[in-house]
Scaffold this motif. Sequence first.
Motif, PDB file in Angstrom:
ATOM      1  N   SER A  64       0.822  -1.220   0.000  1.00  0.00           N
ATOM      2  CA  SER A  64       0.000   0.000   0.000  1.00  0.00           C
ATOM      3  C   SER A  64       0.853   1.266   0.000  1.00  0.00           C
ATOM      4  O   SER A  64       0.379   2.335  -0.383  1.00  0.00           O
ATOM      5  CB  SER A  64      -0.960   0.006   1.191  1.00  0.00           C
ATOM      6  N   ILE A  65       2.123   1.164   0.431  1.00  0.00           N
ATOM      7  CA  ILE A  65       3.024   2.320   0.382  1.00  0.00           C
ATOM      8  C   ILE A  65       3.159   2.805  -1.058  1.00  0.00           C
ATOM      9  O   ILE A  65       3.143   4.012  -1.335  1.00  0.00           O
ATOM     10  CB  ILE A  65       4.419   1.954   0.946  1.00  0.00           C
ATOM     11  N   VAL A  66       3.290   1.856  -1.980  1.00  0.00           N
ATOM     12  CA  VAL A  66       3.435   2.202  -3.399  1.00  0.00           C
ATOM     13  C   VAL A  66       2.111   2.730  -3.951  1.00  0.00           C
ATOM     14  O   VAL A  66       2.094   3.690  -4.728  1.00  0.00           O
ATOM     15  CB  VAL A  66       3.913   0.981  -4.209  1.00  0.00           C
ATOM     16  N   ILE A 376       2.229   6.251 -16.132  1.00  0.00           N
ATOM     17  CA  ILE A 376       2.492   4.876 -16.577  1.00  0.00           C
ATOM     18  C   ILE A 376       2.785   3.983 -15.376  1.00  0.00           C
ATOM     19  O   ILE A 376       2.281   2.853 -15.286  1.00  0.00           O
ATOM     20  CB  ILE A 376       3.680   4.846 -17.570  1.00  0.00           C
ATOM     21  N   GLN A 377       3.592   4.473 -14.453  1.00  0.00           N
ATOM     22  CA  GLN A 377       3.899   3.702 -13.248  1.00  0.00           C
ATOM     23  C   GLN A 377       2.633   3.464 -12.419  1.00  0.00           C
ATOM     24  O   GLN A 377       2.433   2.373 -11.879  1.00  0.00           O
ATOM     25  CB  GLN A 377       4.946   4.438 -12.403  1.00  0.00           C
ATOM     26  N   SER A 378       1.791   4.502 -12.331  1.00  0.00           N
ATOM     27  CA  SER A 378       0.545   4.370 -11.566  1.00  0.00           C
ATOM     28  C   SER A 378      -0.362   3.301 -12.173  1.00  0.00           C
ATOM     29  O   SER A 378      -0.988   2.506 -11.453  1.00  0.00           O
ATOM     30  CB  SER A 378      -0.188   5.715 -11.515  1.00  0.00           C
ATOM     31  N   ILE A 379      -0.436   3.266 -13.505  1.00  0.00           N
ATOM     32  CA  ILE A 379      -1.248   2.253 -14.187  1.00  0.00           C
ATOM     33  C   ILE A 379      -0.688   0.862 -13.906  1.00  0.00           C
ATOM     34  O   ILE A 379      -1.441  -0.091 -13.635  1.00  0.00           O
ATOM     35  CB  ILE A 379      -1.297   2.527 -15.711  1.00  0.00           C
ATOM     36  N   VAL A 381       1.041  -0.114 -11.309  1.00  0.00           N
ATOM     37  CA  VAL A 381       0.766  -0.457  -9.911  1.00  0.00           C
ATOM     38  C   VAL A 381      -0.687  -0.873  -9.740  1.00  0.00           C
ATOM     39  O   VAL A 381      -0.991  -1.896  -9.099  1.00  0.00           O
ATOM     40  CB  VAL A 381       1.090   0.741  -8.987  1.00  0.00           C
ATOM     41  N   LEU A 382      -1.597  -0.094 -10.319  1.00  0.00           N
ATOM     42  CA  LEU A 382      -3.028  -0.366 -10.164  1.00  0.00           C
ATOM     43  C   LEU A 382      -3.404  -1.718 -10.761  1.00  0.00           C
ATOM     44  O   LEU A 382      -4.063  -2.544 -10.111  1.00  0.00           O
ATOM     45  CB  LEU A 382      -3.838   0.751 -10.825  1.00  0.00           C
ATOM     46  N   PHE A 383      -2.990  -1.964 -12.005  1.00  0.00           N
ATOM     47  CA  PHE A 383      -3.339  -3.224 -12.657  1.00  0.00           C
ATOM     48  C   PHE A 383      -2.615  -4.402 -12.020  1.00  0.00           C
ATOM     49  O   PHE A 383      -3.151  -5.523 -11.985  1.00  0.00           O
ATOM     50  CB  PHE A 383      -3.040  -3.147 -14.156  1.00  0.00           C
ATOM     51  N   GLY A 384      -1.420  -4.163 -11.520  1.00  0.00           N
ATOM     52  CA  GLY A 384      -0.699  -5.225 -10.818  1.00  0.00           C
ATOM     53  C   GLY A 384      -1.435  -5.649  -9.563  1.00  0.00           C
ATOM     54  O   GLY A 384      -1.599  -6.856  -9.298  1.00  0.00           O
ATOM     55  N   PHE A 385      -1.921  -4.680  -8.811  1.00  0.00           N
ATOM     56  CA  PHE A 385      -2.639  -4.991  -7.574  1.00  0.00           C
ATOM     57  C   PHE A 385      -3.970  -5.683  -7.871  1.00  0.00           C
ATOM     58  O   PHE A 385      -4.317  -6.692  -7.242  1.00  0.00           O
ATOM     59  CB  PHE A 385      -2.869  -3.711  -6.774  1.00  0.00           C
ATOM     60  N   ILE A 386      -4.717  -5.134  -8.843  1.00  0.00           N
ATOM     61  CA  ILE A 386      -5.995  -5.751  -9.223  1.00  0.00           C
ATOM     62  C   ILE A 386      -5.773  -7.173  -9.724  1.00  0.00           C
ATOM     63  O   ILE A 386      -6.538  -8.095  -9.406  1.00  0.00           O
ATOM     64  CB  ILE A 386      -6.710  -4.905 -10.300  1.00  0.00           C
ATOM     65  N   GLY A 387      -4.707  -7.378 -10.501  1.00  0.00           N
ATOM     66  CA  GLY A 387      -4.396  -8.704 -11.023  1.00  0.00           C
ATOM     67  C   GLY A 387      -4.130  -9.721  -9.926  1.00  0.00           C
ATOM     68  O   GLY A 387      -4.609 -10.861  -9.983  1.00  0.00           O
ATOM     69  N   VAL A 388      -3.389  -9.297  -8.890  1.00  0.00           N
ATOM     70  CA  VAL A 388      -3.096 -10.185  -7.763  1.00  0.00           C
ATOM     71  C   VAL A 388      -4.379 -10.569  -7.033  1.00  0.00           C
ATOM     72  O   VAL A 388      -4.573 -11.733  -6.654  1.00  0.00           O
ATOM     73  CB  VAL A 388      -2.088  -9.509  -6.803  1.00  0.00           C
ATOM     74  N   ILE A 389      -5.265  -9.599  -6.853  1.00  0.00           N
ATOM     75  CA  ILE A 389      -6.536  -9.868  -6.176  1.00  0.00           C
ATOM     76  C   ILE A 389      -7.376 -10.857  -6.985  1.00  0.00           C
ATOM     77  O   ILE A 389      -7.926 -11.826  -6.444  1.00  0.00           O
ATOM     78  CB  ILE A 389      -7.335  -8.562  -5.960  1.00  0.00           C
ATOM     79  N   PHE A 410       7.862  -4.211  -7.400  1.00  0.00           N
ATOM     80  CA  PHE A 410       7.948  -2.798  -7.010  1.00  0.00           C
ATOM     81  C   PHE A 410       9.384  -2.421  -6.635  1.00  0.00           C
ATOM     82  O   PHE A 410       9.857  -1.328  -6.970  1.00  0.00           O
ATOM     83  CB  PHE A 410       7.020  -2.511  -5.831  1.00  0.00           C
ATOM     84  N   VAL A 411      10.071  -3.317  -5.934  1.00  0.00           N
ATOM     85  CA  VAL A 411      11.451  -3.036  -5.517  1.00  0.00           C
ATOM     86  C   VAL A 411      12.382  -3.008  -6.732  1.00  0.00           C
ATOM     87  O   VAL A 411      13.208  -2.103  -6.875  1.00  0.00           O
ATOM     88  CB  VAL A 411      11.932  -4.077  -4.485  1.00  0.00           C
ATOM     89  N   LEU A 412      12.224  -3.995  -7.627  1.00  0.00           N
ATOM     90  CA  LEU A 412      13.083  -4.057  -8.818  1.00  0.00           C
ATOM     91  C   LEU A 412      12.865  -2.856  -9.737  1.00  0.00           C
ATOM     92  O   LEU A 412      13.802  -2.383 -10.392  1.00  0.00           O
ATOM     93  CB  LEU A 412      12.821  -5.357  -9.587  1.00  0.00           C
ATOM     94  N   CYS A 413      11.620  -2.373  -9.785  1.00  0.00           N
ATOM     95  CA  CYS A 413      11.310  -1.203 -10.625  1.00  0.00           C
ATOM     96  C   CYS A 413      11.601   0.114  -9.905  1.00  0.00           C
ATOM     97  O   CYS A 413      11.267   1.190 -10.426  1.00  0.00           O
ATOM     98  CB  CYS A 413       9.845  -1.242 -11.050  1.00  0.00           C
ATOM     99  N   LYS A 414      12.184   0.018  -8.712  1.00  0.00           N
ATOM    100  CA  LYS A 414      12.584   1.183  -7.920  1.00  0.00           C
ATOM    101  C   LYS A 414      11.400   2.087  -7.548  1.00  0.00           C
ATOM    102  O   LYS A 414      11.541   3.300  -7.423  1.00  0.00           O
ATOM    103  CB  LYS A 414      13.656   1.999  -8.656  1.00  0.00           C
ATOM    104  N   MET A 415      10.236   1.462  -7.409  1.00  0.00           N
ATOM    105  CA  MET A 415       9.076   2.203  -6.918  1.00  0.00           C
ATOM    106  C   MET A 415       9.024   2.168  -5.393  1.00  0.00           C
ATOM    107  O   MET A 415       8.286   2.935  -4.776  1.00  0.00           O
ATOM    108  CB  MET A 415       7.780   1.590  -7.471  1.00  0.00           C
ATOM    109  N   LEU A 416       9.789   1.269  -4.811  1.00  0.00           N
ATOM    110  CA  LEU A 416       9.817   1.104  -3.364  1.00  0.00           C
ATOM    111  C   LEU A 416      11.240   0.768  -2.953  1.00  0.00           C
ATOM    112  O   LEU A 416      11.871  -0.102  -3.552  1.00  0.00           O
ATOM    113  CB  LEU A 416       8.861  -0.021  -2.942  1.00  0.00           C
TER     114      LEU A 416
END
Length: 570
Positions: A64-66, A376-379, A381-389, A410-416
């Motif tokens: 959720s931090i990301v 682009i990063q926000s999209i 993150v959003l689709f990644g989270f929805i996909g996991v759910i 998220f860590v590899l993409c340096k978002m976190l």
Amino acid sequence: MKYFVALSIILLLGLLIQNRLKPALLFFGLVLGYYFLDLIPTDVLLKNFVNPSLVTLVLLLIVSIVIEKTSFISMLSEKLFDKSFPKSILKISFFTSLLSAFLNNTAVVASLMSVVKQNKFHAPSKLLLPLSYAAIFGGTITLVGTSTNLIVNGFVIERGLPPLEMFDFIYVGIPVALIGSFVLVFITRFLPEQKNEISFETYFIEAKLEKNSPLIGKSIKSNGLRNLEYLFLSEILRQGHIISPVHPDEILQEEDILIFSGDIKEISLLEKFKGLELLHVKHDLSSNLVEAIISHESTLVGKSIKDVNFRTKFDASVVAIKRGEEKLSGKIAEATLCAGDSLVLAVGNDFYQRDNLKKNFYFFNNLKVNKKLSKIQSIFVLFGFIGVILLSVFKILPLLKGLFLLLVGFVLCKMLSFDEIKRRFPYDLVLIIGSALGISGVIIQTGLAQSIADTLIAAFEGFGVYGVFFAIYIFTAMLTEIITNNAAAALAFPIAYSTALSLDVSYLPFVMAVAYGASASFLTPYGYQTNLMVASVGGYSFKTFLKSGALVSLMHGLVVVVLIPMFFEF
């Protein structure tokens, strides 16, 4: 041993109510005590801290931090407000409930508070408490919506029972959110109305007369301190004594400390008085004022500003302090800080680099600690989270594994960063839940839960199974108002489980009663962190919570006790 455990639980409950020690320390201390008394084996103690539900909760909070860094919440929130007040309330409630069903509701409320305060149509004080209540409603729609649901699921797994599914909660949660949204429109009549254009936040501001100040030897009235617009001289501290109320003819003396209350935005009015120094302020006030709320996990709770060496710890000075509608008295530096206190900080250059900010404060104004992600990063993150759910819902990939993969991405993409994970890691929550699992097991194994269950059954057997089920819900809801939601769930679950076994009925209705009862914190600001966050900002008194929360609690209870048995048969 059963009676010893009962006494220890009563002591735990009493200390939680007093709120002097952190719940994490209390729970962990008690489970360690049980461990040294051989009530909990070593392997069980350690296993509790890697319970799948607990690990899932930790991963959700970190992920959720990301999500907080995305621009979607702020973009969508601009469409929330309407000239029609009822429409605005309903939009806020539906939007907040939807977000809170999948995201950490504390983060959702923190993100929306500044948006609510800046809206141009309605008084924020009419919107902030409904915002908190809507976040609580939304959290009960899914398994991941609130930590309480995941904690209860952890207890279920620990008992060797099938885990709860992601959408097991929607049958009750969605009706609660929908009906609750319309109730929120009604309860706004009990909330204070402070118009944006004329309202101000009443803070507690401290200033001291310097030696040789031209104000010394003159009266309050002659110095022009009597009729300051938006600021009021409420008391004078003189040689350890408090002078209040302050008479216009009171003569100022050297080293007098003047306590003002009023609009922090007008603090510059005090700077025009020569020889009057704002205390604790060693930073420029022209452009660096930040508003922050002390979090429920903060190490500052129960300590004074002086005790914690605030300026050194945060590179910030406390300019002013506010605690709901409570009138504060005495020196700012000696005031005992409480969770939910609203502080105005004058920050230094190193403030934003400190790694202890997110743990100690909820920020809702002027803080730019996290850089927003690109579109682009926000999209992603959003689709990644929805996909996991979705993968979890369709049983293609377990939620735990999906969240791990998402976190690695998220860590590899340096978002976190690892520093962010370290700063935001929910250490207290891990201690509370891991310890609570052990305590719950002891309550069941020693027969204490069974004894309490037998007492409940004897008291309500005249009303049948439904009456006992109702008693479990009320018991849990009362607990959550006087301690916290997670602690209430921890103490109520073993009793509910043992009650179901004694009645030889399904455990599910009783487990759901605990889950919903533990989230039913509407009457006080202390049972749920979102209530605490809005209490000071909205200027809500304890009486305000009682009046507005009573109707919400009644609605919530009626919907829950009617619908749970319909979808989860005894």
